[in-house]
Design an enzyme around this catalytic site. Structure first.
Site, mmCIF file in Angstrom:
data_model
loop_
_atom_site.group_PDB
_atom_site.id
_atom_site.type_symbol
_atom_site.label_atom_id
_atom_site.label_comp_id
_atom_site.label_asym_id
_atom_site.label_seq_id
_atom_site.Cartn_x
_atom_site.Cartn_y
_atom_site.Cartn_z
ATOM 1 N N MET A 164 0.862 -1.171 0.000
ATOM 2 C CA MET A 164 0.000 0.000 0.000
ATOM 3 C C MET A 164 0.901 1.225 0.000
ATOM 4 O O MET A 164 1.639 1.464 0.962
ATOM 5 C CB MET A 164 -0.892 -0.017 1.243
ATOM 6 N N ARG A 297 -6.305 -1.106 9.541
ATOM 7 C CA ARG A 297 -6.420 -0.493 10.860
ATOM 8 C C ARG A 297 -6.915 -1.487 11.890
ATOM 9 O O ARG A 297 -6.425 -1.519 13.020
ATOM 10 C CB ARG A 297 -7.340 0.739 10.787
ATOM 11 N N TYR A 440 1.565 3.807 12.955
ATOM 12 C CA TYR A 440 1.231 3.686 11.532
ATOM 13 C C TYR A 440 -0.235 3.357 11.292
ATOM 14 O O TYR A 440 -0.979 3.074 12.225
ATOM 15 C CB TYR A 440 2.167 2.742 10.793
ATOM 16 N N GLU A 441 -0.626 3.441 10.031
ATOM 17 C CA GLU A 441 -2.033 3.348 9.623
ATOM 18 C C GLU A 441 -2.888 4.426 10.276
ATOM 19 O O GLU A 441 -4.052 4.210 10.602
ATOM 20 C CB GLU A 441 -2.606 1.953 9.928
ATOM 21 N N GLY A 442 -2.315 5.600 10.441
ATOM 22 C CA GLY A 442 -3.010 6.695 11.106
ATOM 23 C C GLY A 442 -2.718 6.654 12.584
ATOM 24 O O GLY A 442 -3.113 5.706 13.270
#
Length: 593
Positions: A164, A297, A440-442
């Site tokens: 990604m 997430r 990570y991933e927000g």
């Protein structure tokens, strides 16, 4: 370090005793033919063998050696290729995939527990198949039939993996600032040019091809996030007959040297006019990518659960064996030079915190996964409700499970004392590996804003009202008088969450900074309340089934009581900080910091 053992008994308990997922499967036309209780248990048992015997044993050496980079080529840690081959040969890459293209079509409740096993065995290893599954999900949902037919079978087979590609050096969470460009070609393809950083599994030696999902903008795209499109960019071109052709203009410029997850290849990826293919609609790429991002997430939240479970197993074994000091209430092991550290209140506190968080997180994660299954496999009102609850609770899953998961890895390290700080025992690896899951991933702060600003305030409280209505209905249905202590505490917690939510939305109408000020505390308030909800469910089930397995169900009931008496009260401090408002946070000028 203790040998990792998958908590299969607890997983089956959550699936079938607490949540009764098999009844949902029977009511779904798609799932009724794909899975039943016996099939699910067999899948989990076989998956556990691979996690325990092939992946967990190589985690320590993989962390110490890590990945290596040489002139654009990335070599994974010793044992990873062999373990990944065993993983793919077992069909695990296809577990949640679309059956039309070679997937097994298993529900999320099964794939989530499968993810926990491999995250506990080694987070670094879990990232390679995890990114592939997420990329395949986005292609399956948004790609054209031609793209699905060309790429999904090999991704499900594990011969091709996925990545990604979102982040750029100047554009982290604000994806509207990306500069990567995609220029349309006469044959319908696009030439993608740009640089991406922090790309997990962007380059490695474990698969024949890597399928990158890349966010980019067309030359005439609108500014900001409204102008983002999504492109499938293979590392190696795929011919019309499915064979591999020449290399695409994709290269790995470097790998990052990180605090943890050393065996995960975190890459700088360069796209120099690389040929790519549009996924979904032009300028709708962010919505397509969110399919993968939301999948990841929840997967990152499960990383927190996996690391915490491994930490607990390590710390518990150590605490039972380590003898130091004597019990305050009198000698417990008179024939030994000292008692085990299990006699000390602070050690028991840390172990019970981990136990309560781990079992509560696993059950709550499975509950959230079940909502995703309703959103995917149900119809009508059930589907809409599942979709709404999954949207509400996805940021909770990512942030709350990784926050308490990190707390548990640190607690496990503390149980070890000085031995937890040195390499020999392997406990410090869990602390380092789990730390990234909060970032990570927000970041978890962004997840908190997603929950409060987008999901709660954005729906004018409707999404939270939906969950509160369900939770209160369940509390009203509990009639066993032995559970009165739990029922009363949860009822009050639900009332307080409702009050805090309504007050926050009123204050935010006058001052939007109230949302940012309260977001982190609000997410944790929701997390403790939701975990109390699932612990009451477990307490009710274990009270009913006590005679079937007294030791197991007594442990559940006593852990539930510990959670309600020792951990749920944390919510009072959270409420106080939320009620304090945003004024003191913004009353200090920048130059006073």
């Amino acid at each position: 370090m203790a040998e990792y053992r998958v908590p299969l008994k607890d997983m089956n308990y959550v699936l079938f005793d607490v949540l009764g997922v098999d009844s949902m499967w029977q009511g779904s036309e798609a799932l009724a033919e794909a899975v039943d209780k016996d099939t699910a248990q067999a899948i989990l048992e076989e998956c556990a063998k691979l996690a325990e015997n092939e992946v967990a044993p190589i985690s320590r050496e993989a962390d110490e050696i890590g990945v290596t980079y040489d002139q654009g080529k990335v070599t994974t840690a010793p044992g990873f290729k062999e373990a990944f081959q065993a993983y793919t040969e077992g069909g695990w890459s296809a577990l949640g995939g679309d059956p039309e293209y070679g997937g097994m079509g298993m529900p999320k409740v099964i794939t989530a527990l499968h993810e926990e096993m491999f995250c506990a065995a080694d987070i670094s290893f879990s990232l390679y198949p995890g990114l592939t599954a997420g990329a395949a999900l986005s292609i399956a949902k948004h790609g054209s039939d031609a793209l699905k037919e060309k790429y999904l079978p090999n991704m499900y087979a594990g011969t091709w993996t996925g990545s990604m590609c979102l982040t750029e050096a100047h554009a982290g969470s604000d994806l509207g600032m990306i500069r990567t460009k995609a220029v349309p070609q006469e044959d319908g393809s696009y030439l993608v040019t740009g640089n991406k950083i922090f790309i997990t599994a962007g380059e490695h030696d474990m698969s024949e091809n890597i399928i990158h999902l890349v966010l980019a903008k067309l030359p005439d795209a609108p500014a900001g996030s409204r102008g983002i499109s999504l492109f499938l960019v293979p590392k190696i071109h795929v011919n019309d007959d499915g064979s591999l052709g020449e290399a695409n203009q994709v290269s790995c410029g470097a790998i990052e040297h990180k605090m943890g997850i050393h065996a995960s290849a975190t890459c700088v990826m360069n796209f120099d006019g690389a040929k790519g293919y549009l996924v979904g609609e032009i300028n709708k790429g962010l919505a397509c990518m969110f399919t993968m991002m939301n999948f990841e997430r929840i997967g990152v939240g499960i990383q927190g659960i996996g690391a915490a479970e491994r930490s607990y197993q390590n710390a518990l074994e150590y605490a039972k064996d380590r003898i130091q000091g004597r019990s305050l209430s009198g000698v417990k092991s008179p024939d030994a030079a000292a008692d085990s550290i299990m006699v000390h209140g602070d050690v028991r506190r840390m172990l019970l915190n981990m136990k309560a968080f781990n079992e509560g997180s696993r059950a709550l994660s499975t509950y959230i996964s079940l909502q995703l299954d309703y959103a995917t496999f149900a119809s009508g009102a059930e589907r809409e409700k599942g979709d709404a609850l999954a949207a509400l609770m996805t940021p909770l899953a990512k942030a709350f499970f990784t926050d308490v998961g990190f707390e548990s890895t640190v607690a496990g390290q503390q149980v070890f004392g000085g031995h937890g700080f040195i390499r020999e025992w392997g406990q410090e690896q869990l602390v380092r590996d789990c730390r990234i899951a909060q970032i990570y991933e927000g970041t978890n702060g962004i997840q908190a804003m997603d929950l409060l600003a987008r999901k709660v305030a954005g729906s004018k409280g409707a999404l939270m009202d939906l969950w509160l209505k369900d939770a209160n209905a369940y509390v009203d249905s509990v009639s066993d008088p032995s559970l009165t202590e739990f029922v009363a505490d949860l009822r009050q917690a639900l009332t307080d969450l409702d009050t805090v939510t309504k007050n926050l939305l009123l204050r935010a109408a006058d001052n939007a900074e109230e949302l940012g000020s309260a977001a982190n505390d609000y997410l944790h308030l929701f997390g403790y309340t939701a975990m109390a909800f699932i612990w009451l469910k477990m307490a009710e089930v274990s009270t009913t089934n006590m005679e079937q397995d007294p030791a197991f169900h007594q442990s559940k009931l006593k852990t539930a009581r510990y959670f309600f008496q020792k951990l749920l009260p944390r919510r009072h401090a959270l409420i106080a900080t939320i009620d304090a408002g945003a004024e003191t946070l913004f009353d200090i000028e920048d130059d006073m910091f």
